[in-house]
Enzyme design. Structure first.
Site, short mmCIF file in Angstrom:
data_model
loop_
_atom_site.label_atom_id
_atom_site.label_comp_id
_atom_site.label_asym_id
_atom_site.label_seq_id
_atom_site.Cartn_x
_atom_site.Cartn_y
_atom_site.Cartn_z
N HIS A 61 0.86 -1.19 0.00
CA HIS A 61 0.00 0.00 0.00
C HIS A 61 0.89 1.23 0.00
O HIS A 61 2.10 1.12 0.22
CB HIS A 61 -0.97 -0.01 1.18
CG HIS A 61 -0.33 0.08 2.54
ND1 HIS A 61 0.57 -0.86 3.01
CD2 HIS A 61 -0.45 1.00 3.53
CE1 HIS A 61 0.95 -0.52 4.24
NE2 HIS A 61 0.36 0.60 4.57
N HIS A 63 1.18 3.95 1.94
CA HIS A 63 1.64 4.72 3.09
C HIS A 63 3.17 4.83 2.99
O HIS A 63 3.83 3.89 2.54
CB HIS A 63 1.22 4.05 4.40
CG HIS A 63 -0.21 4.31 4.78
ND1 HIS A 63 -0.94 3.49 5.62
CD2 HIS A 63 -1.05 5.32 4.43
CE1 HIS A 63 -2.16 3.99 5.78
NE2 HIS A 63 -2.26 5.09 5.06
N ASP A 65 5.80 4.64 4.82
CA ASP A 65 6.78 3.68 5.35
C ASP A 65 6.87 2.42 4.48
O ASP A 65 7.71 1.56 4.72
CB ASP A 65 6.48 3.31 6.82
CG ASP A 65 5.06 2.82 7.06
OD1 ASP A 65 4.13 3.31 6.41
OD2 ASP A 65 4.89 1.93 7.92
N HIS A 133 -6.92 -2.56 5.77
CA HIS A 133 -6.19 -1.46 6.41
C HIS A 133 -6.97 -0.17 6.17
O HIS A 133 -8.10 -0.21 5.68
CB HIS A 133 -4.77 -1.42 5.82
CG HIS A 133 -3.80 -0.58 6.58
ND1 HIS A 133 -3.73 -0.56 7.96
CD2 HIS A 133 -2.82 0.29 6.17
CE1 HIS A 133 -2.77 0.27 8.34
NE2 HIS A 133 -2.20 0.80 7.27
ZN LIG Z 1 3.11 0.55 7.77
#
Ligand SMILES: [Zn+2]
Length: 296
Positions: A61, A63, A65, A133
């Site tokens: 995904h 995000h 990080d 998520h």
């Molecule tokens: Zn993460």
């Protein structure tokens, strides 16, 4: 060669000892880079992984990080004049972010974008399932086809040697000797990568029967309310996924920066992991791929 290399093990915030996410799976001739967070290029150097070894990049995904390391890694590939195609997989809804990250990377590599928007195969031996998520997220599963292992003593007894062995493997029969008579079934090895998610069916499906499961365990069981709120797994929940799936080995990672000692999380996962071995990952760990567990 099959080996799992841990580049980073932190979740949202890196720490003095944990870099942002990043993992490499050496899988025969392929090098699969999963979720390259910030600093992945340098972690690859520390881990002895070269940019030219990477053939496929799998993003769960968008995000930060899990993908802010992309421009650095792609630029390094250009600098190193990597000539083979690089396949980049990601959720289709992350297209804008992925294109922005790709746009600032140095040009010159043969980068092929493969967005996916539903469960199923995304390449030979690689499939995805949706996770649960806060934004669209997919986990990955890497599978070797089932095969057969030759039994040397039976080959010898049947008098099959040298080039005849290849003929038998190709044709399935040679001079009345069937391949089944001189070999045993060999289940394919398998690997699952389950990142940011609350417990869900997709995680179970990815992990089903795998030899090696890599799962996030952002939170301790004591912080289960935070895990639910931000749709993450606790360590115990990660262990439970491994147990339900009858995975051979579970590697925990993606730890919240609030835990300076993750041995407690390892214990929580182990308490619920059934027969699965449990290891809490540290940056730069190298894990030889575990033995096939689905024999017989
Ligand atoms: Zn993460």
């Amino acid at each position: 060669m099959r080996e799992f290399v841990v580049l980073g093990t932190a979740s949202q915030v890196p720490t003095r000892t944990r870099n942002h996410n990043g993992y490499v799976l050496h899988w025969d001739g392929e090098g699969l880079l999963f979720d390259p967070g910030e600093g992945t290029q340098r972690q690859m150097i520390q881990a002895g992984v070269s940019a030219s070894q990477i053939t496929r990049i799998c993003v769960t995904h968008v995000h930060g990080d899990h993908c802010f390391g992309l421009p650095g890694v792609l630029s390094r590939m250009a600098l190193d004049r990597v000539e083979h195609p690089i396949h980049l997989h990601y959720p289709a809804s992350g297209e804008d972010m992925i294109r922005a990250l790709v746009a600032v990377a140095s040009p010159g590599i043969d980068l092929r974008l493969h967005p996916h928007g539903s469960a199923g195969p995304v390449a030979a031996g690689v499939e995805v399932r949706p996770l649960f998520h806060r934004i669209e997220t997919y986990g990955y599963r890497v599978v070797e086809p089932d095969g057969r292992s030759l039994l040397p003593e039976r080959l010898a007894a049947a008098g099959i040697t040298g080039p005849d062995v290849s003929v038998l493997q190709r044709d399935g029969i040679l001079g009345g000797v069937r391949l089944e008579d001189v070999s045993a079934p060999r289940p394919g090895q398998s690997f699952a990568f389950v990142m940011d998610t609350a417990p869900c069916a997709g995680a179970e499906e990815l992990a089903a029967g795998v030899d090696l499961l890599v799962a996030e365990s952002t939170f301790s069981d004591d912080d289960g309310d935070l895990a639910a709120q931000y749709r993450h797994l606790t360590a115990g929940q990660a262990g439970a996924v491994a147990a339900t799936a009858e995975a051979g080995m579970l590697i925990l990672t993606h730890f919240s920066s609030r835990y300076t000692d993750v041995s407690m999380l390892e214990g929580q996962a182990r308490a619920r992991s059934g027969a699965a071995a449990v290891v809490a990952a540290n940056d730069l760990d190298r894990v030889p791929f575990p033995k096939r567990q689905r024999w017989g």
